[in-house]
Design an enzyme around this catalytic site. Structure first.
Site, mmCIF file in Angstrom:
data_model
loop_
_atom_site.group_PDB
_atom_site.id
_atom_site.type_symbol
_atom_site.label_atom_id
_atom_site.label_comp_id
_atom_site.label_asym_id
_atom_site.label_seq_id
_atom_site.Cartn_x
_atom_site.Cartn_y
_atom_site.Cartn_z
ATOM 1 N N LYS A 102 0.979 -1.113 -0.116
ATOM 2 C CA LYS A 102 -0.119 0.076 -0.422
ATOM 3 C C LYS A 102 0.561 1.675 0.317
ATOM 4 O O LYS A 102 2.082 1.368 0.834
ATOM 5 C CB LYS A 102 -0.812 0.147 1.363
ATOM 6 N N HIS A 104 0.063 4.589 0.665
ATOM 7 C CA HIS A 104 -1.114 5.435 1.033
ATOM 8 C C HIS A 104 -0.256 5.240 2.541
ATOM 9 O O HIS A 104 -0.654 4.171 3.131
ATOM 10 C CB HIS A 104 -1.875 5.827 0.427
#
Ligand SMILES: O=P(O)(O)OC[C@H]1O[C@H](OP(=O)(O)OP(=O)(O)O)[C@H](O)[C@@H]1O
Ligand SMILES: O=C(O)c1cc(=O)[nH]c(=O)[nH]1
Length: 218
Positions: A102, A104
């Protein structure tokens, strides 16, 4: 065969997770049985499954600090087993990975508790050992120590291709390679015992015996 192992095979058959017939495995073998852990898919069943994992882990005597479940199926297995361990008075942290990092928010690939101490990897089955290899790498990269692998069913079959079969099963190879125990709730021996105890399952018993003769570890 211990009572827990027998109960687990019966439970897997009753829930439709363990089926007899004709199936193709990841390695392309024609298997007379298949264990599809994705079918442990309601709350009550997952809760019962977690009891089997938790009790098997505690009975093994392995020392551990936390659990790690490789994505995707390992995520529910590790989470549910942590709940079952807590209910048995052994509150235990758990973590799992994302298959894709991921980029963010908190970012990264590991979710849950920080990987630390002795970590038990929880999965459903081992086929070629890829999932365990990746899990061991993530655990070591975090400075933690893989302590054991806990799986539901050990198929006890030799790796490799027809004609050049390995003398060892994937489970034995994982154990040898990483120097850690692989604990299973039940194995092919237990499954065979289940088939032998019921005369109406004779046809499947013969098919499993032939498959075991061809691919089973000695
Ligand atoms: O020993 P291996 O060759 O790695 O095979 C075993 C792995 O394969 C399956 O998961 P899969 O990788 O298909 O991912 P999933 O959990 O997302 O279904 C299974 O749940 C194990 O994690
Ligand atoms: O070897 C496999 O692909 C395999 C066998 C099995 O019984 N269950 C499973 O999920 N995979």
């Amino acid at each position: 065969m211990s009572n827990l192992r027998q109960q687990f095979i019966a439970f897997s058959v009753a829930t439709g997770v363990l089926k007899f017939g004709q199936f193709t495995t990841k390695a392309g073998r024609q298997s007379p049985y298949f264990f599809n852990a994705g079918l442990f898919h309601d709350g009550a069943t997952l809760g019962q499954l977690a009891q089997f994992y938790a009790q098997t882990l505690l009975d093994s005597g392995v020392e551990f600090d936390m659990l790690f479940g490789p994505a995707y199926k390992g995520i529910t297995l590790a989470s549910a087993t942590a709940v079952a361990l807590a209910a048995k008075g052994r509150d235990t942290a758990f973590a799992y990975n994302r298959k894709e990092a991921k980029d963010h928010g908190e970012g990264g690939t590991i979710v849950g508790a920080g990987l630390t101490g002795k970590v038990v990897i929880i999965d459903d089955v081992i086929s070629a050992g890829t999932s365990v290899r990746e899990s061991v790498a993530m655990i070591r990269a975090a400075g933690a120590e893989p302590a054991a692998v806990l799986i539901a069913l050990d198929r006890m079959e030799r790796g490799g291709k027809d004609g050049v079969l390995s003398p060892l099963s994937a489970v034995q190879e994982v154990s040898d390679t990483y120097g850690i125990p692989v604990i299973s709730i039940a194995n092919l021996e237990d499954l065979f015992g289940y088939l032998s105890a019921d005369a109406s399952l004779g046809e499947h018993r013969e098919a499993v015996a032939a498959y075991r003769q061809q691919y089973g570890v000695v």
